[in-house]
Design a protein around this motif. Structure first.
Motif, short mmCIF file in Angstrom:
data_model
loop_
_atom_site.label_atom_id
_atom_site.label_comp_id
_atom_site.label_asym_id
_atom_site.label_seq_id
_atom_site.Cartn_x
_atom_site.Cartn_y
_atom_site.Cartn_z
N UNK A 1 8.45 5.70 -0.19
CA UNK A 1 8.39 6.59 -1.36
C UNK A 1 7.54 5.99 -2.48
N UNK A 2 6.61 5.10 -2.14
CA UNK A 2 5.78 4.42 -3.13
C UNK A 2 4.57 3.83 -2.41
N UNK A 3 3.68 3.22 -3.16
CA UNK A 3 2.49 2.60 -2.56
C UNK A 3 2.50 1.08 -2.74
N UNK A 4 3.65 0.52 -3.05
CA UNK A 4 3.77 -0.93 -3.22
C UNK A 4 3.57 -1.61 -1.87
N UNK A 5 2.69 -2.61 -1.76
CA UNK A 5 2.48 -3.28 -0.47
C UNK A 5 3.73 -4.05 -0.03
N UNK A 6 4.01 -3.99 1.28
CA UNK A 6 5.20 -4.60 1.86
C UNK A 6 4.77 -5.65 2.88
N UNK A 7 5.38 -6.83 2.80
CA UNK A 7 5.09 -7.92 3.71
C UNK A 7 6.39 -8.39 4.35
N UNK A 8 6.29 -9.29 5.31
CA UNK A 8 7.49 -9.73 6.03
C UNK A 8 7.52 -11.24 6.18
N UNK A 9 8.66 -11.83 5.79
CA UNK A 9 8.86 -13.26 5.97
C UNK A 9 9.35 -13.51 7.40
#
Length: 340
Positions: free
Chosen positions: A3-11
């Motif tokens: 529901x947004x354009x914030x970039x998502x990363x994974x640890x």
């Protein structure tokens, strides 16, 4: 769909240590070692990322809730359930096992015991998280152990450069993440009974925080299947002033720029109890993240969240995906050291 354009990363899991309540993670550039605590087992963990070696020191207290390296001496300042204490140098990691030999140790000195002893004995309060300002002043906060209670019995205390002890805040629910902007002009603070990060104006000369206000509120969910849950927990700052705050019971770390805008989210896979991040490694280009066991970091069970309690990391190096978002001028930062 997010529901947004914030970039998502994974640890990813870097050490399957299976802590009960992993917390207080800190990098020591003098020894090139990572340290953190397991609160209710009163253990200090040390990890050497160059070889994967791991050591554990056990202390004689109900809990060990916070640690910070000292400025001019070896060892750490830390908090137990009711005291600010000095800990000796950690045992050098020498085993690759995720369950290395445990070394029994004792505290070198009690520095301060400002909490009411009767409230510690009856389980009403205990110390929790803390932080150090750029000059080495120690902030150490307490929490109400009944997190559903209507009253907030916790406090935030300061051990100043002259050895004086001052109560900075009262009526605190769960004293948690605390850090300072690179120029020392702002102090960030989390009371985890409120789903927000607060900011204060800060004077390095006097060591007094003023003008408290909200810096960041609850973040959006990762996507429709992973809504916003939990609260903010521990935090750290990078070298350009971004705040990185763990989400307790929400399995992620939120990156927020000095304007209060969310710039990135880091998922902690198969673990809901993210507790606190820090930057470490040779160039401070690795973020390390501690977590809590599934029954603490839930709701959920061990089958659903098998990585609960493990140590995580994510690369912030020049060629990493997150660095491409943050820019080539980004840099990490080490936590400040205690002047005691």
């Amino acid at each position: 769909m997010a529901p947004h354009t914030i970039p998502i990363f994974e640890a990813e899991v870097v050490l399957k240590c299976q802590n009960n309540l992993g917390e207080g993670v800190v990098w020591d550039s003098r020894t090139s070692l990572l340290h953190w605590i397991d609160i209710f087992t009163s253990q200090l963990h040390s990890y050497d990322p160059s070889n994967g070696y791991h050591s554990i020191d056990k202390y004689p207290s109900q809990c060990l809730t916070y640690i910070s390296p000292r400025m001019s001496e070896s060892g750490f300042v830390g908090t137990t359930e009711g005291a600010l204490v000095i800990l000796p140098e950690a045992t050098t990691p020498s085993e690759t096992s995720t369950h290395p030999r445990i070394t029994n140790k004792t505290f070198e000195k009690t520095v301060s015991e400002p909490l009411k002893k009767e409230l510690i004995i009856d389980g009403t309060i205990r110390f929790n998280d803390g932080g150090i300002d750029p000059k080495g002043r120690i902030y150490y906060g307490s929490m109400g152990q009944d997190e559903k209670a209507a009253f907030y019995p916790g406090e935030l205390w300061k051990y100043d450069l002259d050895g004086s002890v001052t109560r900075v805040l009262s009526e605190v629910g769960v004293s948690n993440g605390l850090g300072f902007s690179p120029d020392g002009k702002y102090m960030y603070y989390i009371d985890s009974r409120k789903d927000q990060i607060d900011i204060f104006d800060y004077s390095l000369n006097s060591g007094i925080p003023t003008n408290r206000r909200i810096f960041a509120s609850s973040p959006p969910g990762i996507d429709e299947e992973h809504p916003t849950e939990g609260v903010y927990d521990g935090l750290c700052l990078d070298g350009i002033g971004n705040v990185w705050a763990a989400r307790w019971r929400n399995g992620r770390v939120i990156g927020i720029n000095p304007k209060g805008e969310i710039i990135a989210m880091i998922k902690i896979p198969k673990s809901k109890g993210a507790t606190i991040p820090c930057f470490g490694g040779p160039n401070l280009e690795t973020m390390y993240i501690t977590t809590a066991s599934s029954y603490l970091g839930g709701p959920g069970d061990k089958d659903t969240y098998p990585n609960s309690g493990d140590l995580f990391s994510i690369d912030f190096g020049p060629d990493s995906p997150i660095r491409k978002v943050l820019g080539e001028h980004w840099k990490g930062a080490e936590r400040h050291r205690a002047a005691v």
